[in-house]
Design a protein around this motif. Structure first.
Motif, PDB file in Angstrom:
ATOM      1  N   GLY A 108       0.816  -1.214   0.000  1.00  0.00           N
ATOM      2  CA  GLY A 108       0.000   0.000   0.000  1.00  0.00           C
ATOM      3  C   GLY A 108       0.846   1.259   0.000  1.00  0.00           C
ATOM      4  N   VAL A 109       1.925   1.244   0.763  1.00  0.00           N
ATOM      5  CA  VAL A 109       2.852   2.382   0.775  1.00  0.00           C
ATOM      6  C   VAL A 109       3.533   2.508  -0.586  1.00  0.00           C
ATOM      7  CG1 VAL A 109       4.991   3.279   1.800  1.00  0.00           C
ATOM      8  CG2 VAL A 109       3.202   2.326   3.277  1.00  0.00           C
ATOM      9  N   LEU A 110       3.933   1.384  -1.176  1.00  0.00           N
ATOM     10  CA  LEU A 110       4.537   1.398  -2.510  1.00  0.00           C
ATOM     11  C   LEU A 110       3.576   2.023  -3.526  1.00  0.00           C
ATOM     12  CD1 LEU A 110       6.889   0.411  -4.408  1.00  0.00           C
ATOM     13  CD2 LEU A 110       5.557  -1.718  -4.664  1.00  0.00           C
ATOM     14  N   TYR A 111       2.304   1.664  -3.425  1.00  0.00           N
ATOM     15  CA  TYR A 111       1.279   2.215  -4.315  1.00  0.00           C
ATOM     16  C   TYR A 111       1.171   3.736  -4.148  1.00  0.00           C
ATOM     17  CZ  TYR A 111      -3.391   3.300  -6.051  1.00  0.00           C
ATOM     18  OH  TYR A 111      -4.462   3.876  -6.699  1.00  0.00           O
ATOM     19  N   VAL A 112       1.129   4.186  -2.910  1.00  0.00           N
ATOM     20  CA  VAL A 112       1.036   5.628  -2.644  1.00  0.00           C
ATOM     21  C   VAL A 112       2.283   6.334  -3.178  1.00  0.00           C
ATOM     22  CG1 VAL A 112       1.066   7.380  -0.806  1.00  0.00           C
ATOM     23  CG2 VAL A 112      -0.517   5.443  -0.664  1.00  0.00           C
ATOM     24  N   TRP A 113       3.433   5.759  -2.935  1.00  0.00           N
ATOM     25  CA  TRP A 113       4.699   6.373  -3.337  1.00  0.00           C
ATOM     26  C   TRP A 113       4.831   6.498  -4.853  1.00  0.00           C
ATOM     27  CZ3 TRP A 113       9.624   4.135  -5.012  1.00  0.00           C
ATOM     28  CH2 TRP A 113      10.667   5.063  -4.967  1.00  0.00           C
ATOM     29  N   THR A 114       4.420   5.443  -5.590  1.00  0.00           N
ATOM     30  CA  THR A 114       4.558   5.487  -7.058  1.00  0.00           C
ATOM     31  C   THR A 114       3.346   6.099  -7.745  1.00  0.00           C
ATOM     32  OG1 THR A 114       3.629   3.264  -7.358  1.00  0.00           O
ATOM     33  CG2 THR A 114       6.048   3.451  -7.086  1.00  0.00           C
ATOM     34  N   GLY A 115       2.189   6.067  -7.079  1.00  0.00           N
ATOM     35  CA  GLY A 115       0.973   6.610  -7.672  1.00  0.00           C
ATOM     36  C   GLY A 115       0.329   5.705  -8.707  1.00  0.00           C
ATOM     37  N   SER A 116       0.857   4.489  -8.839  1.00  0.00           N
ATOM     38  CA  SER A 116       0.356   3.586  -9.872  1.00  0.00           C
ATOM     39  C   SER A 116       0.233   2.164  -9.345  1.00  0.00           C
ATOM     40  CB  SER A 116       1.319   3.592 -11.067  1.00  0.00           C
ATOM     41  OG  SER A 116       1.012   2.546 -11.953  1.00  0.00           O
ATOM     42  N   VAL A 117      -0.766   1.454  -9.833  1.00  0.00           N
ATOM     43  CA  VAL A 117      -0.951   0.051  -9.469  1.00  0.00           C
ATOM     44  C   VAL A 117       0.073  -0.842 -10.182  1.00  0.00           C
ATOM     45  CG1 VAL A 117      -2.643  -0.624 -11.215  1.00  0.00           C
ATOM     46  CG2 VAL A 117      -2.808  -1.577  -8.928  1.00  0.00           C
ATOM     47  N   VAL A 118       0.817  -0.279 -11.127  1.00  0.00           N
ATOM     48  CA  VAL A 118       1.830  -1.056 -11.849  1.00  0.00           C
ATOM     49  C   VAL A 118       2.903  -1.572 -10.886  1.00  0.00           C
ATOM     50  CG1 VAL A 118       3.669  -0.907 -13.587  1.00  0.00           C
ATOM     51  CG2 VAL A 118       1.414   0.048 -14.068  1.00  0.00           C
ATOM     52  N   ALA A 119       3.366  -0.752  -9.961  1.00  0.00           N
ATOM     53  CA  ALA A 119       4.396  -1.175  -9.005  1.00  0.00           C
ATOM     54  C   ALA A 119       3.898  -2.322  -8.122  1.00  0.00           C
ATOM     55  CB  ALA A 119       4.877   0.006  -8.172  1.00  0.00           C
ATOM     56  N   PRO A 120       2.706  -2.212  -7.506  1.00  0.00           N
ATOM     57  CA  PRO A 120       2.205  -3.343  -6.727  1.00  0.00           C
ATOM     58  C   PRO A 120       2.002  -4.616  -7.555  1.00  0.00           C
ATOM     59  CG  PRO A 120       1.053  -1.359  -6.084  1.00  0.00           C
ATOM     60  CD  PRO A 120       1.888  -1.008  -7.291  1.00  0.00           C
ATOM     61  N   ILE A 121       1.542  -4.485  -8.797  1.00  0.00           N
ATOM     62  CA  ILE A 121       1.362  -5.670  -9.640  1.00  0.00           C
ATOM     63  C   ILE A 121       2.710  -6.337  -9.897  1.00  0.00           C
ATOM     64  CG2 ILE A 121       0.796  -6.446 -11.990  1.00  0.00           C
ATOM     65  CD1 ILE A 121      -1.552  -4.426 -11.932  1.00  0.00           C
ATOM     66  N   ALA A 122       3.725  -5.544 -10.242  1.00  0.00           N
ATOM     67  CA  ALA A 122       5.057  -6.105 -10.508  1.00  0.00           C
ATOM     68  C   ALA A 122       5.614  -6.778  -9.254  1.00  0.00           C
ATOM     69  CB  ALA A 122       5.998  -5.007 -11.009  1.00  0.00           C
ATOM     70  N   ALA A 123       5.470  -6.129  -8.113  1.00  0.00           N
ATOM     71  CA  ALA A 123       5.972  -6.695  -6.858  1.00  0.00           C
ATOM     72  C   ALA A 123       5.248  -7.990  -6.521  1.00  0.00           C
ATOM     73  CB  ALA A 123       5.806  -5.682  -5.722  1.00  0.00           C
ATOM     74  N   HIS A 124       3.931  -7.975  -6.595  1.00  0.00           N
ATOM     75  CA  HIS A 124       3.101  -9.136  -6.249  1.00  0.00           C
ATOM     76  C   HIS A 124       3.438 -10.311  -7.168  1.00  0.00           C
ATOM     77  CE1 HIS A 124      -1.039 -10.210  -4.443  1.00  0.00           C
ATOM     78  NE2 HIS A 124      -0.466 -11.333  -4.849  1.00  0.00           N
ATOM     79  N   PHE A 125       3.546 -10.033  -8.468  1.00  0.00           N
ATOM     80  CA  PHE A 125       3.903 -11.090  -9.422  1.00  0.00           C
ATOM     81  C   PHE A 125       5.242 -11.710  -9.043  1.00  0.00           C
ATOM     82  CE2 PHE A 125       6.842 -11.985 -12.873  1.00  0.00           C
ATOM     83  CZ  PHE A 125       6.275 -13.159 -13.360  1.00  0.00           C
ATOM     84  N   LEU A 126       6.241 -10.874  -8.844  1.00  0.00           N
ATOM     85  CA  LEU A 126       7.587 -11.387  -8.579  1.00  0.00           C
ATOM     86  C   LEU A 126       7.642 -12.169  -7.273  1.00  0.00           C
ATOM     87  CD1 LEU A 126      10.343 -11.331  -9.963  1.00  0.00           C
ATOM     88  CD2 LEU A 126      10.949  -9.462  -8.442  1.00  0.00           C
ATOM     89  N   ILE A 127       7.017 -11.653  -6.224  1.00  0.00           N
ATOM     90  CA  ILE A 127       6.986 -12.349  -4.933  1.00  0.00           C
ATOM     91  C   ILE A 127       6.342 -13.725  -5.100  1.00  0.00           C
ATOM     92  CG2 ILE A 127       5.951 -12.336  -2.622  1.00  0.00           C
ATOM     93  CD1 ILE A 127       6.242  -9.189  -2.803  1.00  0.00           C
ATOM     94  N   ASN A 128       5.177 -13.765  -5.728  1.00  0.00           N
ATOM     95  CA  ASN A 128       4.486 -15.044  -5.889  1.00  0.00           C
ATOM     96  C   ASN A 128       5.270 -16.004  -6.784  1.00  0.00           C
ATOM     97  OD1 ASN A 128       2.471 -14.183  -4.222  1.00  0.00           O
ATOM     98  ND2 ASN A 128       0.880 -14.142  -5.776  1.00  0.00           N
ATOM     99  N   PHE A 129       5.790 -15.510  -7.905  1.00  0.00           N
ATOM    100  CA  PHE A 129       6.484 -16.406  -8.828  1.00  0.00           C
ATOM    101  C   PHE A 129       7.760 -16.971  -8.206  1.00  0.00           C
ATOM    102  CE2 PHE A 129       9.381 -17.371 -12.378  1.00  0.00           C
ATOM    103  CZ  PHE A 129       8.644 -18.425 -12.918  1.00  0.00           C
ATOM    104  N   LEU A 130       8.557 -16.129  -7.581  1.00  0.00           N
ATOM    105  CA  LEU A 130       9.800 -16.629  -6.991  1.00  0.00           C
ATOM    106  C   LEU A 130       9.541 -17.548  -5.800  1.00  0.00           C
ATOM    107  CD1 LEU A 130      12.117 -13.493  -7.282  1.00  0.00           C
ATOM    108  CD2 LEU A 130      12.023 -15.522  -8.761  1.00  0.00           C
ATOM    109  N   ASN A 131       8.547 -17.231  -4.985  1.00  0.00           N
ATOM    110  CA  ASN A 131       8.238 -18.112  -3.855  1.00  0.00           C
ATOM    111  C   ASN A 131       7.613 -19.427  -4.328  1.00  0.00           C
ATOM    112  OD1 ASN A 131       9.365 -16.569  -1.816  1.00  0.00           O
ATOM    113  ND2 ASN A 131       7.496 -15.419  -1.461  1.00  0.00           N
ATOM    114  N   LEU A 132       6.761 -19.380  -5.351  1.00  0.00           N
ATOM    115  CA  LEU A 132       6.225 -20.625  -5.923  1.00  0.00           C
ATOM    116  C   LEU A 132       7.339 -21.447  -6.559  1.00  0.00           C
ATOM    117  CD1 LEU A 132       2.902 -19.352  -7.540  1.00  0.00           C
ATOM    118  CD2 LEU A 132       3.106 -20.967  -5.641  1.00  0.00           C
TER     119      LEU A 132
END
Length: 181
Positions: free
Chosen positions: A147-171
């Motif tokens: 949520g802080v990342l979203y506020v800081w960047t102003g875009s949902v693109v950063a949270p999507i990229a982070a979420h994708f990478l976290i899930n893919f690498l952990n999976l």
């Protein structure tokens, strides 16, 4: 299908309530590529922390065993697809609609991060709440951080990229472990 449904729900709710689910209301993103880069960097930091927890704490190793058991046999292709769809679906809904909408409605960025993070954690309870409590707590904290990342960047693109990478690498880690003798 579940995550595609989340994305469609976010689009529909955004349209119905006139909430921009891509950019933070009143704070348009100037550089989407930079936002994606910040999301990737954030994701790498979180995965590094996650692997550190797994290395040094029994509860984290047990959680990974439980998550692997919950997911069953997963292929690289399914891991990639799950990471893409969960990243897009969850972030459009939780950051794009909920967090952005709550900020617009309450005028408080702190309240919006707090509530969106709690709701994000609530969908990560798992089939046995006591057994998966650590996962839920980590999801709440991660929801606040994203949520802080979203506020800081102003875009949902950063949270999507982070979420994708976290899930893919952990999976990917779970897949490698499942293939070990």
């Amino acid at each position: 299908m579940f995550y595609a449904g989340m994305a469609l729900l976010a689009v529909g709710l955004g349209w119905a309530f006139d909430i921009n689910i891509i950019e933070r209301e009143g704070y348009p993103t100037k550089n989407l590529l930079a936002s994606a880069g910040y999301g990737i960097l954030f994701g790498l930091v979180i995965v590094t922390i996650s692997h550190g927890l797994d290395r040094y704490f029994d509860w984290a190793r047990r959680l990974n065993v439980d998550l692997a058991g919950m997911l069953g046999k997963i292929t690289w292709g399914r891991a990639f697809g799950l990471a893409v769809l969960s990243g897009i679906g969850e972030e459009l809904l939780f950051r794009g609609f909920f967090q952005n909408g709550i900020e617009v409605w309450t005028g408080s960025v702190v309240v919006s991060i707090a509530i969106a993070g709690l709701v994000f954690g609530a969908v990560h309870i798992g089939p046995n709440p006591r057994r998966f409590a650590a996962w839920t707590i980590m999801a709440v904290v991660l929801g606040w951080m994203i949520g802080v990342l979203y506020v800081w960047t102003g875009s949902v693109v950063a949270p999507i990229a982070a979420h994708f990478l976290i899930n893919f690498l952990n999976l990917s880690t779970l897949i490698r472990r499942a293939s070990e003798p």
